[in-house]
Write a protein that holds these residues in place. Structure first.
Motif, PDB file in Angstrom:
ATOM      1  N   GLN A  49       0.845  -1.188   0.000  1.00 31.52           N
ATOM      2  CA  GLN A  49       0.000   0.000   0.000  1.00 31.52           C
ATOM      3  C   GLN A  49       0.883   1.241   0.000  1.00 31.52           C
ATOM      4  O   GLN A  49       1.767   1.378   0.847  1.00 31.52           O
ATOM      5  N   PRO A  50       0.702   2.180  -0.921  1.00 31.94           N
ATOM      6  CA  PRO A  50       1.622   3.328  -0.984  1.00 31.94           C
ATOM      7  C   PRO A  50       1.422   4.368   0.115  1.00 31.94           C
ATOM      8  O   PRO A  50       2.370   5.064   0.486  1.00 31.94           O
ATOM      9  N   MET A  51       0.196   4.501   0.638  1.00 35.75           N
ATOM     10  CA  MET A  51      -0.065   5.572   1.595  1.00 35.75           C
ATOM     11  C   MET A  51      -1.211   5.161   2.511  1.00 35.75           C
ATOM     12  O   MET A  51      -2.182   4.544   2.065  1.00 35.75           O
ATOM     13  N   VAL A  52      -1.097   5.505   3.803  1.00 33.46           N
ATOM     14  CA  VAL A  52      -2.157   5.224   4.775  1.00 33.46           C
ATOM     15  C   VAL A  52      -2.310   6.438   5.690  1.00 33.46           C
ATOM     16  O   VAL A  52      -1.321   7.032   6.122  1.00 33.46           O
ATOM     17  N   LEU A  53      -3.542   6.791   5.975  1.00 37.25           N
ATOM     18  CA  LEU A  53      -3.862   7.800   6.984  1.00 37.25           C
ATOM     19  C   LEU A  53      -4.187   7.047   8.274  1.00 37.25           C
ATOM     20  O   LEU A  53      -5.079   6.192   8.289  1.00 37.25           O
ATOM     21  N   ALA A  54      -3.471   7.333   9.354  1.00 38.35           N
ATOM     22  CA  ALA A  54      -3.614   6.512  10.552  1.00 38.35           C
ATOM     23  C   ALA A  54      -3.388   7.327  11.819  1.00 38.35           C
ATOM     24  O   ALA A  54      -2.725   8.360  11.803  1.00 38.35           O
ATOM     25  N   GLY A  55      -3.930   6.820  12.913  1.00 37.24           N
ATOM     26  CA  GLY A  55      -3.769   7.443  14.214  1.00 37.24           C
ATOM     27  C   GLY A  55      -5.029   7.299  15.031  1.00 37.24           C
ATOM     28  O   GLY A  55      -5.809   6.358  14.847  1.00 37.24           O
ATOM     29  N   ALA A  56      -5.278   8.243  15.922  1.00 37.92           N
ATOM     30  CA  ALA A  56      -6.443   8.148  16.798  1.00 37.92           C
ATOM     31  C   ALA A  56      -6.846   9.514  17.318  1.00 37.92           C
ATOM     32  O   ALA A  56      -5.999  10.311  17.723  1.00 37.92           O
ATOM     33  N   VAL A  57      -8.140   9.758  17.299  1.00 36.27           N
ATOM     34  CA  VAL A  57      -8.763  10.884  17.995  1.00 36.27           C
ATOM     35  C   VAL A  57      -9.875  10.278  18.827  1.00 36.27           C
ATOM     36  O   VAL A  57     -10.711   9.538  18.310  1.00 36.27           O
ATOM     37  N   ASP A  58      -9.891  10.561  20.118  1.00 34.36           N
ATOM     38  CA  ASP A  58     -10.779   9.821  21.018  1.00 34.36           C
ATOM     39  C   ASP A  58     -11.269  10.741  22.123  1.00 34.36           C
ATOM     40  O   ASP A  58     -10.846  11.891  22.232  1.00 34.36           O
ATOM     41  N   GLY A  59     -12.150  10.211  22.950  1.00 36.95           N
ATOM     42  CA  GLY A  59     -12.663  10.951  24.093  1.00 36.95           C
ATOM     43  C   GLY A  59     -14.175  10.883  24.168  1.00 36.95           C
ATOM     44  O   GLY A  59     -14.852  10.897  23.139  1.00 36.95           O
TER      45      GLY A  59
END
Length: 413
Positions: free
Chosen positions: A189-199
C-alpha cells in the motif's frame, strides 16, 4: 529490503503529514507551543454537568467549532469525537500535500483506533428514546456511536478506498493503529492515513471510566494527575489526538513529498497475564521487541514518552520496565500528557506527534506538576523543557485490560 545509495530503506515508513486536535491546541504549531510552555489544559468539565460525579476534571479541546470546518450535512450524523477526527484528517492530508484524488483508486487506506466510539451521540439518543420515544431517535444512531465510525467517515470524506481498519485497545490504540498502517505499507500500500482521535466527555462515557476505579477525584487541576509522584492518585481523562499520513520512503519520493517528520523504526505489542496470576507485566517485553524491530539497543534511545498511568501501582510497573531496559536514571523520561489528561486511544497518538516535533526541534517537553517524584522509581523525569541532541524516541502506551504497545521513532530524514 531495497536501499538507496545513502543506505535508507526505501520501504521504511515515514511520516509526511500530521493533524493535531488536542486540549493543548488546535493544530500542530499551537499544540507544540503550549506543550513547551507547560501550559496545562486540565480544568472543570464543561461539556456536561459533572457536579454529581466524584471526578469533575477533564482535558477538553478549547475553541473547537465544527461548523467552521465541516459541512452542515455532516453535523447531524457525527459525534463530537468524529468531528474532531475529520478535521484532523483534513489537516494531516493538507500538511502532507497529499491529494487522494491524484492517487490510484485504492492507493490510500485508513486505520484509526478508538476506545469508546461516539458515546456522546449515543447518550443523547438514548435520552431521546427514554424521554420522548423511539420516533425521536436519530437514524444516524445506527453508526454514529460505533467504534469504527472514524475510519468510515474519514474514508467517505476523502474517497479512501484502500484497506481500512479500526482498532480497540484503549490507550494503546494510537500506537497499534500506526503499527497496523505500517503492515499495510509493507504489503504494498503506498499511503495510509492513521492514528487516533478519542474521548467521551458525556455521562455515559464518564460512568464507563469511573468503573475502572482509576480516575482521580482530586478537585485541584494542579494536583489531580501526578504520574510517578508520591501523591499519584489516578488519572484525568481528556479528548483529542492526532492523525498522520504514512508512506514508504519510496512512495514519498515518487510523489515528491517535501516533508519528513521522522520514521517509524520499530513497533511491538504484548498482552499482560490475568491479574492475580503471579506472572509479570509485559510492558518491558513490548519495548524490547520494538527496539529489536528497529535494530537499536537501549543505549541508542534518547528519550522515552511514558504511558504515565497516574496510579501508584501502574506507575511502579512502568518504572520497573524502564529500569530493566535502561538502568536507573538511564534515559530522559517525559509525560506531556500531564497537560492534557489521558485521551484514551488519542493519547498515545498525540504522544507520537509530540515526540516527532521534539525530535525535529531537539527539545524534550516537560512533565508538569510532578514535584515529588518517587525516588524508588529511579527515573530521569524531565520536569522542565530540556534541550539535548535527539535522534530517537520510544513511545509507550498501555490500554485498560492488559494491552501494551511500544513505538520507536527516529528523527527527520
Amino acid at each position: 529490503m531495497s536501499t538507496d545509495t545513502e543506505g535508507l530503506a526505501l520501504d521504511d515508513t515515514v511520516v509526511t503529514g500530521m493533524g493535531v486536535v488536542a486540549p493543548t491546541g488546535l493544530g500542530r504549531d499551537e499544540h507544540w507551543t503550549n506543550t513547551l510552555r507547560g501550559a496545562s489544559a486540565i480544568g472543570p468539565v464543561t461539556r456536561f454537568e459533572a457536579g454529581r460525579y466524584p471526578s469533575r476534571l477533564a482535558g477538553e479541546v478549547p475553541g473547537f467549532d465544527p461548523a467552521a470546518h465541516l459541512t452542515s450535512r455532516l453535523l447531524p450524523q457525527t459525534d463530537h469525537m468524529t468531528r474532531m477526527a475529520l478535521v484532523a484528517s483534513d489537516w494531516a492530508l493538507t500538511d502532507a500535500e497529499a491529494d487522494p484524488a491524484q492517487l490510484p483508486e485504492y492507493g490510500m487506506g485508513v486505520v484509526t483506533a478508538v476506545s469508546a466510539g461516539g458515546f456522546e451521540f449515543g447518550h443523547r439518543e438514548l435520552q431521546n428514546l427514554w424521554g420522548k420515544g423511539p420516533e425521536h431517535v436519530s437514524a444516524y444512531q445506527s453508526f454514529a456511536w460505533f467504534y469504527a465510525v472514524n475510519t468510515g467517515q474519514i474514508s467517505i470524506r476523502h474517497g479512501l478506498r484502500g484497506p481500512g481498519a479500526a482498532l480497540v485497545t484503549e490507550q494503546a490504540g494510537g500506537l497499534d493503529a500506526l503499527g497496523q498502517a505500517r503492515r499495510q505499507l509493507r504489503r504494498g500500500q503506498p499511503m495510509v492515513l492513521a492514528g487516533a482521535v478519542d474521548g467521551s466527555p458525556c455521562p455515559w462515557g464518564w460512568a464507563a471510566q469511573l468503573s475502572t476505579g482509576r480516575m482521580s477525584e482530586e478537585p485541584d487541576p494542579v494536583r489531580a494527575y501526578l504520574p510517578f509522584d508520591a501523591e499519584a492518585g489516578g488519572y484525568v481523562p481528556g479528548e483529542g489526538g492526532a492523525l498522520f499520513v504514512l508512506e514508504t520512503e519510496e512512495a514519498a519520493r515518487a510523489r515528491g513529498a517535501r516533508r519528513r517528520y521522522g520514521r517509524m523504526a520499530g513497533y511491538a505489542a504484548t498482552f499482560d497475564p490475568p491479574q492475580g496470576s503471579g506472572r509479570p507485566a509485559n510492558l518491558e517485553r513490548a519495548a524490547r521487541a520494538a527496539l529489536d524491530d528497529a535494530r537499536l539497543g537501549p543505549e541508542e534511545i534518547d528519550v522515552v514518552f511514558a504511558d504515565a498511568a497516574g496510579t501508584s501501582e501502574e506507575d511502579a510497573i512502568e518504572a520497573e520496565a524502564l529500569r530493566g531496559l535502561f538502568g536507573p536514571h538511564g534515559v530522559p523520561v517525559t509525560a506531556p500528557k500531564t497537560m492534557t489528561g489521558r485521551l484514551s486511544a488519542g493519547g498515545s497518538a498525540l504522544d507520537v506527534a509530540t515526540a516527532l516535533l521534539a525530535l525535529r526541534e531537539g527539545i524534550v517537553p516537560p512533565t508538569i506538576n510532578v514535584s515529588r517524584p518517587r525516588p524508588e522509581h529511579t527515573l530521569d523525569l524531565v520536569t522542565a523543557p530540556r534541550r539535548i541532541p535527539l535522534a530517537t524516541a520510544l513511545v509507550l502506551a498501555r490500554g485498560q485490560g492488559g494491552f501494551n504497545s511500544a513505538l520507536v521513532l527516529t528523527g527527520p530524514c
